[in-house]
Design an enzyme around this catalytic site. Structure first.
Site, PDB file in Angstrom:
ATOM      1  N   GLY A 162      41.262  40.899  46.240  1.00  0.00           N
ATOM      2  CA  GLY A 162      42.501  41.494  45.746  1.00  0.00           C
ATOM      3  C   GLY A 162      42.612  41.531  44.241  1.00  0.00           C
ATOM      4  O   GLY A 162      43.134  42.490  43.661  1.00  0.00           O
ATOM      5  N   THR A 180      40.993  46.624  51.327  1.00  0.00           N
ATOM      6  CA  THR A 180      40.726  45.207  51.541  1.00  0.00           C
ATOM      7  C   THR A 180      39.564  44.805  50.643  1.00  0.00           C
ATOM      8  O   THR A 180      38.857  45.647  50.106  1.00  0.00           O
ATOM      9  CB  THR A 180      40.409  44.895  53.010  1.00  0.00           C
ATOM     10  OG1 THR A 180      40.297  43.474  53.173  1.00  0.00           O
ATOM     11  CG2 THR A 180      39.099  45.541  53.452  1.00  0.00           C
ATOM     12  N   GLY A 181      39.385  43.498  50.504  1.00  0.00           N
ATOM     13  CA  GLY A 181      38.335  42.998  49.624  1.00  0.00           C
ATOM     14  C   GLY A 181      38.890  41.914  48.735  1.00  0.00           C
ATOM     15  O   GLY A 181      39.829  41.202  49.103  1.00  0.00           O
ATOM     16  N   ARG A 218      49.482  32.104  45.735  1.00  0.00           N
ATOM     17  CA  ARG A 218      48.635  33.233  45.334  1.00  0.00           C
ATOM     18  C   ARG A 218      48.970  34.462  46.163  1.00  0.00           C
ATOM     19  O   ARG A 218      49.120  34.397  47.375  1.00  0.00           O
ATOM     20  CB  ARG A 218      47.169  32.858  45.517  1.00  0.00           C
ATOM     21  CG  ARG A 218      46.185  33.984  45.115  1.00  0.00           C
ATOM     22  CD  ARG A 218      45.724  34.781  46.307  1.00  0.00           C
ATOM     23  NE  ARG A 218      44.683  35.761  45.970  1.00  0.00           N
ATOM     24  CZ  ARG A 218      44.231  36.691  46.802  1.00  0.00           C
ATOM     25  NH1 ARG A 218      44.731  36.778  48.029  1.00  0.00           N
ATOM     26  NH2 ARG A 218      43.296  37.536  46.425  1.00  0.00           N
ATOM     27  N   THR A 240      41.817  41.997  55.025  1.00  0.00           N
ATOM     28  CA  THR A 240      43.185  42.490  55.211  1.00  0.00           C
ATOM     29  C   THR A 240      43.164  43.524  56.324  1.00  0.00           C
ATOM     30  O   THR A 240      42.250  44.337  56.389  1.00  0.00           O
ATOM     31  CB  THR A 240      43.722  43.157  53.927  1.00  0.00           C
ATOM     32  OG1 THR A 240      43.773  42.187  52.884  1.00  0.00           O
ATOM     33  CG2 THR A 240      45.117  43.731  54.141  1.00  0.00           C
ATOM     34  N   GLY A 296      47.628  38.528  46.645  1.00  0.00           N
ATOM     35  CA  GLY A 296      46.592  39.482  46.302  1.00  0.00           C
ATOM     36  C   GLY A 296      47.117  40.896  46.207  1.00  0.00           C
ATOM     37  O   GLY A 296      48.307  41.137  45.975  1.00  0.00           O
ATOM     38  N   ASP A 297      46.231  41.855  46.412  1.00  0.00           N
ATOM     39  CA  ASP A 297      46.616  43.256  46.260  1.00  0.00           C
ATOM     40  C   ASP A 297      47.400  43.787  47.456  1.00  0.00           C
ATOM     41  O   ASP A 297      48.108  44.794  47.330  1.00  0.00           O
ATOM     42  CB  ASP A 297      45.380  44.129  46.073  1.00  0.00           C
ATOM     43  CG  ASP A 297      44.549  44.203  47.350  1.00  0.00           C
ATOM     44  OD1 ASP A 297      44.099  43.139  47.821  1.00  0.00           O
ATOM     45  OD2 ASP A 297      44.369  45.303  47.893  1.00  0.00           O
TER      46      ASP A 297
END
Length: 276
Positions: A164, A161-162, A140, A112, A142-143
């Site tokens: 989520g 980032t990573g 989908r 991200t 994510g965070d």
């Protein structure tokens, strides 16, 4: 970066979902007013961060997804654009082959773009933009548009980032700002928040996904806890500097990326690719 076709994790050229569609997520937060705008799973619109920023001006309906986000963008006059590039199609077909032949997980490869900003008047903002997990399920989110960002001009801000799904379990961007409010330096806050969430996930679930964060307080002091990514710092008197991080026993050591590393980074992303 949303317009740069060789960066595979955001905007034009971003990696597609399992149906070979580019679904984008983005979010923007104003640290003065705490206004937020967030969009998820939006297709066929350029610069999703600009759409999220515009959405933050609304009193309600501050998070829109899918068709609703697309209708808002269309009504507001944002540029429609096919975000799936030929290069991304090749990456998609190659990954299909890798999954069959090498048992590689379809979700390997994600990032991200997150930013925390401070202007000369003391106003802070935070923002995120991403195409999410490579070959993710349709729809989908994510965070990145949910808990991957937080900023308060009276304290500071953070972006993450990573993976989520794991980042959301700790609301980590808010947690970093909370730690800074308690007086922690941004670097301390990043290390404490990441180490604690990583430890708790492993204790409760047996594993933890990638977790990386950047943060800055309202004094302009910054910190980062990065796993496998680079980050950039710039000021009104300093040209952008790319940093790489070594994590030694939970403590982060940042070093300036060499010209050789920067050249290799760009060459790797822009090199020709062929369909396997």
């Amino acid at each position: 970066v949303e317009d740069f076709p060789y960066y595979k994790s955001v905007g034009y050229g971003g990696l597609p979902n399992e149906a070979m569609e580019v679904e984008l997520d983005a979010a923007y937060m104003d640290g003065d007013t705490l206004d937020i705008g967030a969009i998820g799973a939006i297709k066929d619109f350029a610069n999703p961060i600009s759409i999220a920023k515009r959405l933050s001006k609304e009193k309600v309906n501050n998070m829109l997804v899918g068709y609703g986000a697309e209708k808002f963008a269309y009504d507001e006059g944002f540029e429609s654009k096919n975000m799936l590039t030929d290069r991304a199609k090749i990456h998609y077909h190659n990954r299909q082959q890798e999954i069959l032949q090498q048992q590689i997980k379809p979700y390997d490869g994600h990032d991200t773009v997150g930013m925390v900003c401070l202007d000369n008047d003391g106003k802070m903002t935070a923002a995120t933009s991403t195409s999410g997990l490579f070959m993710k399920k349709q729809g989908r989110i994510g965070d990145s548009p949910i808990s991957g960002f937080y900023v308060d001009s009276e304290i500071g801000g953070a972006a993450a980032t990573g993976l989520g799904e794991d980042l959301m379990k700790g609301c980590i961007s808010y947690e970093i700002v909370r730690l800074m409010k308690e007086g922690k330096h941004p670097q301390q806050a990043c290390e404490i928040a990441v180490n604690q969430l990583d430890k708790e996930l492993k204790e409760r679930r047996g594993e933890a996904g990638d977790i990386s964060v950047v943060a800055m307080n309202n004094k302009g002091e910054w910190g980062a806890n990065i796993s496998g990514f680079s980050f950039v710092v710039a000021t009104d008197t300093q040209e952008p500097i790319v940093y790489l991080t070594k994590n030694i026993n939970g403590q982060c050591i940042h070093g300036k990326a060499s010209e050789e590393w920067l050249n290799e980074y760009m060459q790797e992303r822009m090199k020709p690719i062929i369909k396997k």
